[in-house]
Enzyme design. Structure first.
Site, mmCIF file in Angstrom:
data_model
loop_
_atom_site.group_PDB
_atom_site.id
_atom_site.type_symbol
_atom_site.label_atom_id
_atom_site.label_comp_id
_atom_site.label_asym_id
_atom_site.label_seq_id
_atom_site.Cartn_x
_atom_site.Cartn_y
_atom_site.Cartn_z
ATOM 1 N N GLY A 38 0.808 -1.193 -0.111
ATOM 2 C CA GLY A 38 -0.208 0.103 -0.215
ATOM 3 C C GLY A 38 0.744 1.355 -0.221
ATOM 4 C CB SER A 66 -8.068 -8.309 -0.293
ATOM 5 O OG SER A 66 -6.510 -8.839 0.373
ATOM 6 C CG ASN A 67 -2.691 -7.660 -1.846
ATOM 7 O OD1 ASN A 67 -1.961 -8.382 -2.229
ATOM 8 N ND2 ASN A 67 -2.964 -7.244 -0.706
ATOM 9 N NE ARG A 70 -3.639 -2.564 1.817
ATOM 10 C CZ ARG A 70 -4.507 -3.646 1.542
ATOM 11 N NH1 ARG A 70 -5.510 -3.692 0.672
ATOM 12 N NH2 ARG A 70 -3.884 -4.734 1.997
ATOM 13 C CG ASN A 128 5.178 -6.346 10.381
ATOM 14 O OD1 ASN A 128 6.372 -6.347 11.254
ATOM 15 N ND2 ASN A 128 5.186 -6.604 9.219
ATOM 16 C CB CYS A 185 -4.328 -3.375 6.205
ATOM 17 S SG CYS A 185 -3.495 -1.787 6.156
ATOM 18 C CB CYS A 321 -6.898 -15.698 3.945
ATOM 19 S SG CYS A 321 -5.082 -15.430 4.818
#
Length: 353
Positions: A38, A66-67, A70, A128, A185, A321
């Site tokens: 992101g 899902s990336n 952003r 992180n 996120c 996932c």
């Protein structure tokens, strides 16, 4: 510079105080970007476009659907591909005159000093706390300026650390928050455009450091709230009594994160479980559209609904996932809340299974 360079960078060369001298500083600079997600997307695009001569990229993950909300450097047809490889291709398309140095690895205490040592400026695009402390300590040991950025839901932060003796990340956050207070996120969500704003600020600060223009965000933290569209600065003072790092440590332990070895199941272990008819429930915690696009079996319960439905299942449960990060977070949370070790997460990208 040749005629093509003068034309390519003409709009910034014309800026008051910029000129050819600033552009030449950019072309001679070596910048390391840690993370191609992101924040890394706008950082790398703008620094490549500005003509930074050498860009180092550190990334180990693959592209997940899902990336794309952003991580604007990627396209839908690249889902499942290496983020690093895709970023290198895109940056070379944008500016073929610069040098790209890919480091396909997860930054760690074993490789950080070696990788960071050969660059002039480091830009943190990680997501992180263990990695942020690691990068900070490595930059302080090697005396490299660090351009920091972080995003959470609707809010962002940016700063410049360790520039000519300025404050560092540890001066701002001497100790990490408890693991349960540090969601990512995938768990908490993030506004895609926020990543673009903060990443662009980081690129801007990097250009200022290299060229010597303006006043960098050193000894101060910029806070951004996109809902209020407000910006404010907080002063940070270097702690003269703080002990400077002399070596890198185990940052997972420092941040209170337990080992994942007992929680994560590798592709090989998963295949063995299936071949031995080991009894378990396989749950895909991605959204329904993600499951329909590609899955490896099991039932689909989106992440936000798992906690409500988990007590209807008994025995061993394996979550998965796109990249393994969301699955690992859910498995950890359930192990803690239920005080049971029957929750597991598939490790790695789905294409590995």
């Amino acid at each position: 510079m040749n005629a093509e360079d003068l034309n390519r960078y003409s709009r910034q060369i014309k800026l008051p105080g910029f000129g050819i001298s600033a552009q030449e500083k950019l072309q001679k600079a070596r910048v390391l970007i840690i993370g191609c997600g992101g924040l890394g997307s706008p950082i790398s695009l703008y620094l490549a476009a500005a003509g930074v001569g050498t860009l180092g990229l550190v990334e180990f993950d693959n592209i997940d659907l899902s990336n794309l909300q952003r991580q604007i450097i990627f396209t839908s047809n690249q889902t499942g591909e290496s983020k690093l490889d895709a970023t290198v291709i895109r940056l070379k398309e944008l500016n073929p005159t610069i040098t790209i140095e890919p480091h396909k690895a997860q930054i760690s205490a074993k490789n950080a000093l070696e990788i960071i040592d050969i660059y002039d400026v480091v830009v943190d695009g990680s997501d992180n706390f263990p990695t942020r402390y690691l990068i900070n300590d490595a930059c302080e040991i090697l005396n490299k300026p660090l351009v920091y950025g972080a995003i959470f839901q609707y809010e962002g932060q940016a700063a410049v650390f360790n520039l000519n003796g300025s404050a560092t990340y540890r001066d701002m956050f001497p100790t990490p928050p408890p693991p349960e207070m540090a969601p990512n996120c995938a768990e908490s969500g993030v506004l895609g455009s926020l990543a673009g704003i903060v990443g662009s600020i980081q690129a801007n600060e990097t250009i200022k450091i290299i060229t010597g223009l303006g006043k960098p965000l050193s000894n101060q933290l910029l806070l951004l709230d996109t809902l209020e569209m407000s910006f404010r600065k907080i002063k940070i003072k270097p702690d003269a009594e703080r002990q400077k790092p002399t070596s890198l440590i185990d940052y997972d332990v420092f941040c209170g994160i337990t080992s994942n070895s007992e929680i994560e199941i590798s592709p090989e272990e998963f295949i063995e479980m299936k071949s031995q008819n080991d009894s378990f429930t396989l749950i895909d915690i991605r959204e329904e559209y993600e499951h329909e696009a590609f899955n490896i079996g099991g039932i689909n319960i989106p992440m936000e609904e798992v906690l409500e439905q988990i007590d209807t299942f008994s025995g061993k449960i394996v979550f998965y996932c796109g990249s393994g990060q969301r699955a690992k977070a859910i498995a950890k949370k359930l192990r803690k809340s239920h005080n049971e070790d029957r929750f597991y997460a598939l490790k790695g990208n789905l294409n590995l299974f």
